[in-house]
Design a protein around this motif. Structure first.
Motif, PDB file in Angstrom:
ATOM      1  N   PRO A   1       5.136   5.175 -10.297  1.00  0.00           N
ATOM      2  CA  PRO A   1       3.831   5.477  -9.689  1.00  0.00           C
ATOM      3  C   PRO A   1       3.504   6.958  -9.854  1.00  0.00           C
ATOM      4  N   PRO A   2       2.215   7.292 -10.048  1.00  0.00           N
ATOM      5  CA  PRO A   2       1.031   6.422  -9.955  1.00  0.00           C
ATOM      6  C   PRO A   2       0.638   5.768 -11.278  1.00  0.00           C
TER       7      PRO A   2
ATOM      8  N   PRO B   1       3.147   1.290  -3.585  1.00  0.00           N
ATOM      9  CA  PRO B   1       4.311   1.715  -4.376  1.00  0.00           C
ATOM     10  C   PRO B   1       5.493   2.180  -3.528  1.00  0.00           C
TER      11      PRO B   1
ATOM     12  N   SER C   1      -0.741  -1.626  -5.024  1.00  0.00           N
ATOM     13  CA  SER C   1      -1.335  -0.750  -4.000  1.00  0.00           C
ATOM     14  C   SER C   1      -0.315  -0.199  -3.003  1.00  0.00           C
TER      15      SER C   1
END
Length: 335
Positions: free
Chosen positions: A72-73, A96, A94
């Motif tokens: 992520p991201p 992580p 949505s």
């Protein structure tokens, strides 16, 4: 004594959250699932202690094969057996810091195996592994009997099954009594199985019975609740007509039925996957082979003069099979 201050520092740092950690709480994967089912969700739920610096989530198939990586991201990357068969809607990416979700469009036989989720930061890593069995029912099953080649000779029972995976276990039941046989075609792995046409073949030799007997082949797929029987009724020599073949009426099912009475039964099938995915199925049915489920023909073999009755039986699972196949003829030769 010099190590005591360092130990105290480590304890204090851990309590204050300076040291980051990762702990996997739950790995949600179906235990058993049918080939072609979809969509199917694989979920890894974890907690992060302290900073998420260096967070990397990886999934492995059968320990060594990396199939997924998420830093992520950035977006998740998938390779191997799941490549091209995944989707990542908003709810899958949505969270992580707590969830890694793989949504498979559909499962394939190659996806069977162990799945390992690995969650790591710069300081620590945690892993969990769980097995998923992807199975396929047979697309065709054929049972037939080779009559004795000489007087008082034995008969051979044959059960040939196409398309079932994992490799099915087969058992003969003669009037309900188990008869031990042996596999004459039994591939070692999925690749060999598919290269050889996805067949297994099982045979047993017994003395010819004095009266008609029901010969069933029980099919069971390992690691699942899948059970099914396919069978016939075998008529020994003493119960067969010796009249000349009537070529005009030889194709009649009524003429054929006195040489072979097909019996096909569909046992209850129940497969329940991981409750989190709420995927379950139960099928139970029975049907008569005449006239819809099989084709029949009777003819004379010009070379031997024997009467040959051919029966082709399709499994009720055939329309749902991922690998359609041509019907396999069954030949019973009457002396």
């Amino acid at each position: 004594m010099s190590s005591l201050p360092a130990l105290l520092v480590a304890v204090v740092a851990s309590i204050s959250g300076i040291i980051s950690g990762a702990e996997i709480n739950q790995l949600d994967i179906p235990d058993v699932i049918r080939n072609g089912t979809g969509p199917v969700t694989l979920s890894c739920v974890y907690d992060l202690t302290g900073s998420d610096n260096g967070l990397v989530i990886k999934w492995f198939h059968d320990e060594a094969e990396l199939i997924y990586q998420w830093i992520p991201p950035m977006s998740p990357q998938d390779i191997g057996v799941i490549k091209g068969l995944t989707e990542y809607p908003e709810d899958a990416v949505s969270r992580p810091k707590s969830h890694s979700i793989i949504r498979l469009k559909e499962v394939t036989l190659a996806m069977s195996g162990n799945y390992t989720c690995s969650v790591s930061t710069f300081e620590e890593e945690d892993i969990k592994t769980k097995r998923m069995i992807v199975y396929a029912p047979e697309s065709n099953a054929t049972v037939f009997v080779t009559p004795p080649s000489s007087k008082d000779g034995p008969i051979t029972l044959v059960c040939a099954v196409h398309g079932a995976w994992p490799r099915p276990g087969l058992t003969f039941l003669v009037d309900g009594v188990p008869v031990e046989g042996q596999f004459t075609v039994y591939p070692a792995n999925l690749e060999e199985y598919q290269n050889q046409g996805s067949w297994v073949r099982y045979e047993a030799t017994i003395e010819e019975p004095l009266t008609p007997v029901r010969v069933n082949c029980e099919i069971n797929i390992p690691f699942t609740n899948y059970r099914r029987q396919e069978g016939i009724v075998y008529y020994p020599s003493s119960h067969r007509s010796t009249a000349p073949v009537d070529n005009e009426n030889a194709s009649s099912p009524h003429c054929a039925s006195k040489f072979l009475e097909p019996i096909v039964s569909r046992a209850a099938e129940t497969v329940t996957t991981n409750p989190e995915n709420k995927v379950s199925e139960a099928q139970s049915s029975s049907f008569s082979v005449f006239p819809n489920s099989s084709s029949h023909s009777t003819s004379a073999d010009n070379a031997t003069g024997h009467l040959v009755h051919t029966v082709t039986t399709q499994s009720p699972d055939s329309p749902r099979s991922s690998r359609p196949t041509e019907p396999i003829p069954t030949q019973i030769i009457a002396d």
